[in-house]
Scaffold this active site. Structure first.
Site, PDB file in Angstrom:
ATOM      1  N   ALA A 176       0.651  -0.893   0.226  1.00  0.00           N
ATOM      2  CA  ALA A 176       0.360   0.502   0.006  1.00  0.00           C
ATOM      3  C   ALA A 176       0.895   1.214  -0.391  1.00  0.00           C
ATOM      4  CB  ALA A 176      -0.919   0.334   1.429  1.00  0.00           C
ATOM      5  N   GLY A 213       0.354  -5.194   0.666  1.00  0.00           N
ATOM      6  CA  GLY A 213      -0.172  -4.996   0.268  1.00  0.00           C
ATOM      7  C   GLY A 213      -0.174  -5.794  -0.830  1.00  0.00           C
ATOM      8  N   GLU A 257      -0.689  -9.181  -0.508  1.00  0.00           N
ATOM      9  CA  GLU A 257      -1.571  -9.587  -0.720  1.00  0.00           C
ATOM     10  C   GLU A 257      -2.415  -9.620  -1.947  1.00  0.00           C
ATOM     11  OE1 GLU A 257      -2.094  -6.580   2.597  1.00  0.00           O
ATOM     12  OE2 GLU A 257      -2.895  -8.094   3.469  1.00  0.00           O
ATOM     13  N   GLU A 308       4.539  -4.738   7.331  1.00  0.00           N
ATOM     14  CA  GLU A 308       3.419  -4.115   7.913  1.00  0.00           C
ATOM     15  C   GLU A 308       4.204  -4.107   9.343  1.00  0.00           C
ATOM     16  OE1 GLU A 308       2.933  -6.405   5.826  1.00  0.00           O
ATOM     17  OE2 GLU A 308       1.339  -5.338   4.689  1.00  0.00           O
TER      18      GLU A 308
HETATM   19  N1  COA Z   1       4.513   3.196  -0.574  1.00  0.00           N
HETATM   20  C1  COA Z   1       5.078   4.362  -0.984  1.00  0.00           C
HETATM   21  N2  COA Z   1       6.104   4.260  -1.889  1.00  0.00           N
HETATM   22  C2  COA Z   1       6.527   2.744  -2.261  1.00  0.00           C
HETATM   23  C3  COA Z   1       6.556   1.963  -1.057  1.00  0.00           C
HETATM   24  C4  COA Z   1       5.647   1.685  -0.901  1.00  0.00           C
HETATM   25  N3  COA Z   1       5.116   0.886  -0.194  1.00  0.00           N
HETATM   26  N4  COA Z   1       7.332   1.321  -1.883  1.00  0.00           N
HETATM   27  C5  COA Z   1       7.871   1.799  -2.439  1.00  0.00           C
HETATM   28  N5  COA Z   1       8.291   3.263  -2.802  1.00  0.00           N
HETATM   29  C6  COA Z   1       9.175   3.897  -3.134  1.00  0.00           C
HETATM   30  C7  COA Z   1      10.158   5.086  -2.840  1.00  0.00           C
HETATM   31  O1  COA Z   1       9.195   5.698  -1.786  1.00  0.00           O
HETATM   32  C8  COA Z   1      10.224   5.332  -3.497  1.00  0.00           C
HETATM   33  O2  COA Z   1      10.470   6.879  -4.136  1.00  0.00           O
HETATM   34  P1  COA Z   1      10.728   7.943  -4.489  1.00  0.00           P
HETATM   35  O3  COA Z   1      12.033   7.293  -5.481  1.00  0.00           O
HETATM   36  O4  COA Z   1      10.770   8.941  -4.678  1.00  0.00           O
HETATM   37  O5  COA Z   1      11.651   7.873  -3.449  1.00  0.00           O
HETATM   38  C9  COA Z   1      10.474   4.668  -5.127  1.00  0.00           C
HETATM   39  O6  COA Z   1       9.205   2.869  -4.978  1.00  0.00           O
HETATM   40  C10 COA Z   1      11.762   3.495  -4.896  1.00  0.00           C
HETATM   41  O7  COA Z   1      11.415   2.752  -3.881  1.00  0.00           O
HETATM   42  P2  COA Z   1      12.796   2.369  -3.366  1.00  0.00           P
HETATM   43  O8  COA Z   1      12.996   2.146  -1.694  1.00  0.00           O
HETATM   44  O9  COA Z   1      14.365   3.773  -3.524  1.00  0.00           O
HETATM   45  O10 COA Z   1      13.119   1.015  -3.730  1.00  0.00           O
HETATM   46  P3  COA Z   1      14.821   0.518  -3.184  1.00  0.00           P
HETATM   47  O11 COA Z   1      15.221  -0.291  -4.015  1.00  0.00           O
HETATM   48  O12 COA Z   1      15.600   0.885  -2.081  1.00  0.00           O
HETATM   49  O13 COA Z   1      13.859  -0.143  -2.410  1.00  0.00           O
HETATM   50  C11 COA Z   1      11.950  -2.212  -1.237  1.00  0.00           C
HETATM   51  C12 COA Z   1      12.764  -1.118  -2.329  1.00  0.00           C
HETATM   52  C13 COA Z   1      10.451  -2.657  -1.617  1.00  0.00           C
HETATM   53  C14 COA Z   1      12.663  -2.833  -0.011  1.00  0.00           C
HETATM   54  C15 COA Z   1      11.810  -0.512  -0.392  1.00  0.00           C
HETATM   55  O14 COA Z   1      11.261   0.162  -2.096  1.00  0.00           O
HETATM   56  C16 COA Z   1      11.210  -0.541   1.114  1.00  0.00           C
HETATM   57  O15 COA Z   1      10.565  -1.417   1.593  1.00  0.00           O
HETATM   58  N6  COA Z   1       9.344  -0.295   0.251  1.00  0.00           N
HETATM   59  C17 COA Z   1       8.600  -0.150   1.285  1.00  0.00           C
HETATM   60  C18 COA Z   1       7.721  -1.700   1.707  1.00  0.00           C
HETATM   61  C19 COA Z   1       6.589  -2.104   2.676  1.00  0.00           C
HETATM   62  O16 COA Z   1       6.954  -1.667   3.756  1.00  0.00           O
HETATM   63  N7  COA Z   1       5.479  -2.149   2.432  1.00  0.00           N
HETATM   64  C20 COA Z   1       4.524  -2.148   3.053  1.00  0.00           C
HETATM   65  C21 COA Z   1       3.278  -1.775   3.244  1.00  0.00           C
HETATM   66  S1  COA Z   1       2.723  -1.866   4.231  1.00  0.00           S
END
Ligand code: COA
Length: 263
Positions: A69, A115, A118, A138
Site C-alpha cells: 500500500a 498489499g 496480499e 508491516e
Molecule cells: N509506498 C509508497 N512508496 C513506495 C513504497 C510504498 N509501499 N515502496 C516503494 N516506494 C517508493 C519509494 O519511496 C521510492 O520513491 P522515491 O523515489 O520518490 O523516493 C520508490 O518507490 C523506489 O523505492 P526505493 O525504496 O528507493 O527502492 P529500493 O530498491 O531502495 O527498495 C524496497 C525497495 C521494496 C525494499 C523498498 O522500497 C521498501 O521497503 N518499500 C516499502 C515496502 C513496504 O513496507 N510495504 C508495505 C507497506 S504497508
C-alpha cells in the site's frame, strides 16, 4: 474494450486473456487510493465482459510486482481512516478478486510486499520470477497486513509459517515461497509472461460456467459461514442445467473439441 487509466493498463489478447498492469513503476507500483479505485473499475468490467476468460495481473517495470500500500498516502490516517482503508480494499479488490468468477493469475515480477503480496494471495494462481522477493514488512511500520494477509497467508502456507513471516517482517525469496506453496511456479524473468499465458490458455478453452462453479466451491471450503461440501453438491447439480455441460458432453461423444459459450 476494457477501460484503461494511467495507473491501470489493460490489454485483451486474442485468446481472451485480460492482461492488467499496475502502472506506478517509479513508486514500485504501490497501491494508492486511485490505483485501487481504477483497478476495481477494470475488474467490474472484466467480470461482466464475456470475452474475458482469464485475468493476469502484473506490475510495470522490472523491479516490483507491487511493493505494498502507498505508505506516503496513509502516513497521517486516523484510526477510522485506517479501518476504512482496509474495509474498502477488501470490498473493492481483495475479496472481489478471490471471488472473481474468472481465474486470476498474479505474475510476480519482483517485490511482492504487504498489499502487493496480499494482491497476489487474492489471485487464484501465482507465478513468480526467480528474482522475486515476498514478504509482509508491516510490523516494521507499526501496522499489520490489512488487505487479508493475516488470513490468506495462513490458509496458503499454514499458521506456523504465517506467524513467522508476519511477525518477523522478513522477505523470503521465490524458491522458499515455492517450497511453502505460496507460489505455483518459479521461472526466469523471460519465462514469466509465457508461463502465465500458457496456464491461461489451458483454462480459457474450458467451460466458463464450470470454472466459476469450481472457484465458488473451492472458496466455500475456506469460508467459515459456508459448508464447502454442501456448496459443491449444489454447484455440481447446477452444472447439469448449463449449455456448457450439454456442449462438453456432446463434444466428447462426437469426438470433437468443445466450443463453450459460458451459458
Ligand atoms: N509506498 C509508497 N512508496 C513506495 C513504497 C510504498 N509501499 N515502496 C516503494 N516506494 C517508493 C519509494 O519511496 C521510492 O520513491 P522515491 O523515489 O520518490 O523516493 C520508490 O518507490 C523506489 O523505492 P526505493 O525504496 O528507493 O527502492 P529500493 O530498491 O531502495 O527498495 C524496497 C525497495 C521494496 C525494499 C523498498 O522500497 C521498501 O521497503 N518499500 C516499502 C515496502 C513496504 O513496507 N510495504 C508495505 C507497506 S504497508
Amino acid at each position: 474494450m476494457i477501460a484503461t487509466s494511467p495507473f491501470i493498463l489493460t490489454e485483451l489478447t486474442e485468446s481472451n486473456i485480460l492482461l492488467i498492469t499496475i502502472n506506478r513503476p517509479d513508486k514500485l507500483n504501490a497501491l494508492n487510493r486511485k490505483t485501487i479505485d481504477d483497478l476495481h473499475e477494470v475488474l467490474v468490467e472484466a467480470e461482466q465482459n464475456k470475452e474475458v476468460r482469464v485475468v493476469i495481473i502484473k506490475g510495470a517495470g522490472d523491479k516490483a510486482f507491487v511493493a505494498g500500500a502507498d505508505i506516503a498516502e496513509f502516513a497521517n490516517y486516523s484510526v477510522e481512516e485506517g479501518k476504512q482503508m482496509s474495509s474498502q480494499g477488501h470490498f473493492k479488490i481483495f475479496n472481489f478478486l478471490e471471488n472473481f468468477s474468472k481465474p486470476t493469475i498474479a505474475a510476480i515480477n519482483g517485490f511482492a510486499l504487504g498489499g502487493g503480496l496480499e494482491l497476489a494471495l487474492a489471485c487464484h494462481i501465482r507465478v513468480a520470477t526467480d528474482a522475486s522477493k515476498l514478504g509482509f514488512p508491516e510490523v516494521g511500520l507499526g501496522v499489520i497486513p490489512g488487505y487479508g494477509g493475516t488470513q490468506r497467508l495462513a490458509h496458503m502456507v499454514g499458521k506456523g509459517k504465517a506467524f513467522e513471516m508476519i511477525l518477523t517482517g522478513e522477505m523470503i525469496n521465490a524458491q522458499e515461497a515455492y517450497k511453502w506453496g505460496l507460489v505455483n511456479y518459479v521461472v526466469s524473468k523471460e519465462e514469466l509472461m509465457p508461463k502465465c499465458i500458457e496456464i491461461s490458455k489451458k483454462i480459457s478453452t474450458k467451460s466458463p460456467t464450470a470454472i466459476a462453479a469450481a472457484i465458488r466451491s473451492i472458496n466455500a471450503g475456506y469460508n467459515s459461514q459456508l459448508n464447502g461440501y454442501e456448496v459443491e453438491i449444489e454447484e455440481f447439480g447446477k452444472s447439469f442445467g448449463t449449455e456448457d455441460f450439454k456442449e462438453g458432453v456432446s463434444a466428447f461423444l462426437e469426438k470433437r473439441k468443445p466450443n463453450f459459450q459460458g451459458n
